[in-house]
Design an enzyme around this catalytic site. Structure first.
Site, short mmCIF file in Angstrom:
data_model
loop_
_atom_site.label_atom_id
_atom_site.label_comp_id
_atom_site.label_asym_id
_atom_site.label_seq_id
_atom_site.Cartn_x
_atom_site.Cartn_y
_atom_site.Cartn_z
N ASP A 167 41.65 -29.39 4.29
CA ASP A 167 40.64 -28.69 3.47
C ASP A 167 41.25 -27.37 2.99
O ASP A 167 42.19 -26.86 3.58
CB ASP A 167 39.40 -28.42 4.33
CG ASP A 167 38.16 -28.15 3.48
OD1 ASP A 167 38.26 -28.17 2.23
OD2 ASP A 167 37.07 -27.93 4.06
N GLU A 168 40.73 -26.81 1.91
CA GLU A 168 41.18 -25.51 1.37
C GLU A 168 42.69 -25.50 1.16
O GLU A 168 43.38 -24.54 1.51
CB GLU A 168 40.80 -24.38 2.34
CG GLU A 168 39.35 -24.36 2.77
CD GLU A 168 38.42 -23.66 1.78
OE1 GLU A 168 38.93 -23.22 0.73
OE2 GLU A 168 37.22 -23.59 2.05
N GLN A 184 39.98 -20.58 -5.94
CA GLN A 184 39.59 -19.95 -4.68
C GLN A 184 40.80 -19.60 -3.83
O GLN A 184 40.69 -19.45 -2.61
CB GLN A 184 38.65 -20.87 -3.90
CG GLN A 184 37.31 -21.07 -4.58
CD GLN A 184 36.37 -21.89 -3.72
OE1 GLN A 184 35.91 -21.44 -2.69
NE2 GLN A 184 36.09 -23.12 -4.15
N LYS A 199 33.78 -30.96 -1.95
CA LYS A 199 35.11 -31.27 -1.41
C LYS A 199 35.08 -31.46 0.11
O LYS A 199 35.60 -32.44 0.64
CB LYS A 199 36.11 -30.15 -1.74
CG LYS A 199 36.38 -29.99 -3.22
CD LYS A 199 37.41 -28.91 -3.49
CE LYS A 199 36.99 -27.53 -3.05
NZ LYS A 199 35.79 -27.00 -3.74
N THR A 200 34.46 -30.52 0.78
CA THR A 200 34.41 -30.61 2.23
C THR A 200 33.54 -31.78 2.67
O THR A 200 33.87 -32.49 3.63
CB THR A 200 33.89 -29.29 2.83
OG1 THR A 200 34.72 -28.23 2.35
CG2 THR A 200 33.92 -29.30 4.34
N ARG A 213 29.04 -18.66 -2.86
CA ARG A 213 28.49 -18.96 -1.53
C ARG A 213 26.98 -19.13 -1.59
O ARG A 213 26.37 -19.66 -0.68
CB ARG A 213 28.81 -17.84 -0.51
CG ARG A 213 30.26 -17.59 -0.19
CD ARG A 213 31.04 -18.81 0.14
NE ARG A 213 31.73 -19.32 -1.04
CZ ARG A 213 32.17 -20.57 -1.16
NH1 ARG A 213 31.99 -21.44 -0.20
NH2 ARG A 213 32.79 -20.97 -2.25
P1 ATP Z 1 33.80 -24.90 -1.44
O1 ATP Z 1 34.76 -24.94 -2.57
O2 ATP Z 1 32.95 -23.69 -1.48
O3 ATP Z 1 34.44 -25.16 -0.13
P2 ATP Z 1 32.99 -27.66 -1.50
O4 ATP Z 1 33.53 -28.24 -2.74
O5 ATP Z 1 33.71 -27.93 -0.25
O6 ATP Z 1 32.76 -26.10 -1.71
P3 ATP Z 1 30.72 -28.68 -0.08
O7 ATP Z 1 30.56 -27.55 0.86
O8 ATP Z 1 31.33 -29.92 0.43
O9 ATP Z 1 31.49 -28.17 -1.38
O10 ATP Z 1 29.33 -29.07 -0.74
C1 ATP Z 1 28.45 -28.09 -1.23
C2 ATP Z 1 27.02 -28.49 -0.96
O11 ATP Z 1 26.66 -29.58 -1.77
C3 ATP Z 1 26.79 -28.94 0.47
O12 ATP Z 1 25.53 -28.48 0.89
C4 ATP Z 1 26.81 -30.45 0.36
O13 ATP Z 1 26.06 -31.06 1.38
C5 ATP Z 1 26.17 -30.67 -1.00
N1 ATP Z 1 26.59 -31.92 -1.63
C6 ATP Z 1 27.83 -32.30 -1.96
N2 ATP Z 1 27.85 -33.49 -2.57
C7 ATP Z 1 26.56 -33.89 -2.65
C8 ATP Z 1 25.91 -35.05 -3.18
N3 ATP Z 1 26.59 -36.05 -3.76
N4 ATP Z 1 24.57 -35.10 -3.10
C9 ATP Z 1 23.87 -34.11 -2.53
N5 ATP Z 1 24.41 -33.00 -2.01
C10 ATP Z 1 25.75 -32.89 -2.07
MG MG Z 2 34.67 -26.65 1.14
#
Ligand code: ATP
Ligand code: MG
Length: 734
Positions: free
Chosen positions: A219-220, A250, A35-36, A594
């Site tokens: 975000d969040e 979350q 997402k981020t 995490r």
């Molecule tokens: P959270 O809910 O904990 O905030 P999130 O959904 O925001 O998580 P991110 O932090 O954006 O998730 O991504 C998690 C990890 O996965 C990061 O290290 C990111 O670089 C990696 N990632 C996300 N998408 C891809 C992709 N398509 N290919 C490779 N790595 C990815």
């Molecule tokens: Mg995130």
């Protein structure tokens, strides 16, 4: 970077979200699904490919750390200076609006931010001055009431009391508002409320920002409260596209008024028909994900989503059950040392806990072992006594009417101004409706003499600081105030405090003000808003210590979740309320997710709480994880001091998962004593289990015979050590 490489490794759903331009959009997806990453990539893509100006994007994150990371990534993708971008926390963006338009917002130019501690002491004084019963209206509770109302966007004048208690709370809220307005003080929630009101009262200004921000990204989103949602909503103009990402699993701030219902409101208010879902997790191993899914599955009312990953690497989750919190910490630090020796960077390792107070033991062990660490939140650098005192002088330089700052340092270092003098000053100030500083001029006699020494000092500082830069001003204040000398004469803590003062000067040296006309104002705001990730005590690579709340959105190769005990995590305040247990469970879900590669779950079997050693049952959340995902590594305790020697014999105790780890321990002295217990002669020896009429089951740690008097040191479960006279103690051997 060209468009292709920017979008290269996104999956289909991610790609769709990044490049969607036909309206507003909500991305609803689990932890680690990108997402981020999608949000950050979208900002870069908009600027690069959709020709959106750098200042036309507003992006809101939850922590300063997240905002910094986002700016860093955008900067490195686009090779642009991100300094002036509108990317930050709700607080920092609201602050920026208020600084730009302070007059329209009805604030003085150098308005100060009141942190939570200052807010509480102001409220305390209001309670006292108005002769309100502090026991019935504790400052903390009043503070909670005021902040809650503000978070709902409600002013004191809009409230009508329905009972006496309510009336007093509302009156205090009113008084509090009057005080803050008079002294030019703004608390955290006020930043948001005030900027919201500023824009809703000033249509031309609102329209200007609505036109400026073509894209708003959040975000969040699951953790936004009513006021934050209203604030965002207001900024969305006819042509603004709002893009939010979130995960209902979350949502961990409902205790502060955050509403998952905002997700439904979002879909309705911004005409989003279908949220985009991301299901592939790129962060964790399958085992870690399975554990997270199993835990969160116990919650009701979920929107519901599953996560999968291609990361196999199926190392089990490790569970360590220590004897005590010391044992727990010792194990963690030892393991960290080994991981580090095996090549894992220290800042890839995190220790996560439920409450700030838990960090102390870990800090101590890390310190003793010479391992660099960094604590986020808790007693932050800028919250330390000596730093707050210097900051108080600085605040007075900018705004002498700042009563909080005045009270903090009027008699620090000691200049013979006693509590009675201050009380008299406060009374006069209340009568005159003036600030404490201004009131000093109105006084006469002895009172004036002692107090004007202080106000003269501040006036001198005001003049001198005009020709000094920021770092010079701060060292000047540290010297002329007498603060340095004070700590130099403190043999106990002085050295460390002086080190911190020196750190402050170096922090300032590295601080770059955006607005060069008044860097001091900006530095003070920075000091209040900055949550631990300051340059002042940062190391290049250090173990990361933080609460689970603060870890939201972050990821680490290795995660230790510590203190997994019912009463601690889940927190004891929540145990009787199903809804609150569910919030704790979401917190556990955040904690587990995490971890990228290795996850350690830790607990102590007994813990020192409120000065008592209490037996600690294992957290229900650990039991919710399928056993086949866990490897119990207890019983290989690395701790080696005799304090623990007699505490528990795992073979006899009913604590699960503890195997004998006493091989390294030494008993103090081995002796047997022949004593009469309850009229029958028995032999007691160290290690024997006894039962005491009042204290319950215990174990003998030490026996002493001094003439006729025979005493035993006994460890009682849930109580701790006691020394009892065996001739009179009501005990029996079991
Ligand atoms: P959270 O809910 O904990 O905030 P999130 O959904 O925001 O998580 P991110 O932090 O954006 O998730 O991504 C998690 C990890 O996965 C990061 O290290 C990111 O670089 C990696 N990632 C996300 N998408 C891809 C992709 N398509 N290919 C490779 N790595 C990815
Ligand atoms: Mg995130």
């Amino acid at each position: 970077m060209n468009e292709q490489s920017l979008l290269n490794n996104l999956n289909d759903a991610q790609l769709q979200a990044v490049t969607y331009t036909s309206g507003s959009l909500l991305v609803l997806a689990g932890a680690g699904s990108g997402k981020t990453k999608v949000l950050t990539t979208r900002i870069a893509w908009l600027i690069k490919n959709a020709q959106i100006g750098v200042s036309e994007v507003l992006a809101v994150t939850f922590t300063n750390k997240a905002a910094k990371e986002m700016l860093h990534r955008i900067g490195s993708i686009l090779h642009i200076d991100t300094k002036y971008m509108w990317v930050g926390t709700f607080h920092s963006i609201a602050l920026r609006l208020l600084r730009l338009h302070y007059q329209e917002a009805g604030l003085p130019s150098g308005f100060q931010i009141l942190d939570s501690q200052d807010q509480q002491s102001l409220i305390k004084r209001l309670i006292k001055h108005n002769n309100i019963d502090e026991d019935r209206y504790p400052a903390k509770e009043v503070q909670g009431f005021i902040n809650y109302q503000k978070e709902q966007g409600i002013r004191a004048s809009e409230l009508s009391p329905d009972n006496l208690k309510n009336k007093i709370l509302i009156d205090l809220y009113l008084l509090y508002e009057e005080n803050c307005n008079r002294d030019g003080l703004v608390d955290f929630t006020e930043l948001l409320l005030r900027s919201y009101e500023l824009l809703s009262m000033n249509l031309p200004l609102l329209n200007r920002y609505r036109q400026q921000f073509k894209h708003i990204l959040v975000d969040e989103f699951q953790d936004t409260n009513v006021l934050q949602y209203k604030w965002l909503h207001q900024l969305v103009g006819e042509r603004t596209m709002i893009f939010a990402v979130g995960d209902d699993d979350q949502s961990i701030y409902s205790f502060r008024g955050a509403k998952v219902a905002n997700m439904h409101a979002f879909l309705r208010d911004f005409q989003v028909t279908e949220p985009i879902r991301l299901e592939q997790n790129y962060r964790s191993t399958q085992v870690i994900l399975d554990a997270a899914n199993a835990v969160i599955d116990n919650n009701s009312e979920r929107i519901g989503k599953k996560l999968w990953t291609e990361n196999r690497h199926d190392e089990k989750i490790r569970l360590y059950e220590g004897y005590t919190e010391e044992d727990e910490a010792y194990y963690v630090i030892d393991e960290i040392r080994q991981l580090h020796n095996a090549g894992i960077e220290l800042n890839e390792i995190a220790i996560l806990y439920r409450s700030n107070a838990q960090s102390r033991v870990f800090e101590q062990h890390l310190y003793n072992r010479g391992i660099a660490y960094r604590v986020y939140g808790g007693l932050r650098f800028f919250d330390r006594q000596e730093i707050k005192r210097v900051l108080a002088y600085l605040r007075l330089i900018i705004n002498p009417s700042d009563n909080e700052a005045f009270l903090r340092v009027v008699n620090f270092p000691a200049r013979g101004i006693g509590p009675r003098t201050i009380e008299q000053l406060q009374e006069t100030a209340t009568q005159l409706k003036r600030s404490l500083f201004d009131t000093v001029d109105e006084l006469t006699g002895k009172l004036k003499v002692s107090l004007s020494k202080f106000t003269d000092l501040i006036r001198l500082m005001q003049i001198e600081s005009k020709v000094l830069n920021l770092a010079e001003t701060i060292s000047y204040v540290i010297e002329t105030s007498g603060i340095r000398e004070h700590y130099e004469n403190d043999p106990k803590e002085g050295e460390e405090r002086i080190e911190n003062l020196n750190e402050l000067i170096s922090a300032v040296t590295g601080f770059q003000a955006e607005d060069t006309t008044n860097p001091l104002v900006e530095f003070l705001a920075h000091a209040v808003l900055e949550s631990g990730d300051n340059q002042a005590n940062s190391y290049d690579s250090a173990v990361q210590l933080m609460t689970v709340h603060a870890a939201k959105g972050l990821e680490f190769k290795v995660v230790f979740v510590v203190g997994l005990e019912d009463g601690l995590f889940p927190h004891e305040n929540c145990l009787n309320n199903l809804k609150e247990v569910e919030e704790e469970r979401r917190l556990m879900y955040v904690a587990i997710t995490r971890a990228k590669e290795k996850l350690y779950l830790m607990r102590a079997c007994s813990r020192l709480m409120w000065g008592k050693r209490l037996a600690a049952p294992i957290s229900r959340f650990v039991n919710e994880i399928p056993a086949e995902l866990i490897k119990n590594i207890s019983g290989v305790s690395k701790i080696g001091y005799s304090e623990l020697s007699g505490y528990y014999d795992p073979a006899e105790s009913n604590y699960s998962g503890m195997r004998n780890s006493r091989a390294e321990f030494e008993h103090p002295e081995t002796k047997t004593s022949r004593v009469s217990l309850k009229d029958s002669d028995v032999t007691l020896k160290i290690g024997d289990m006894i039962k005491h009429a009042k204290f319950g089951n215990g174990k003998i740690l030490r026996l002493n015979a001094d003439g006729k008097k025979m005493t035993a040191e006994i460890f009682f479960i849930g109580i701790g050590k006691k020394t009892l006279d065996l001739n009179i103690a009501n005990i029996e051997k079991v």
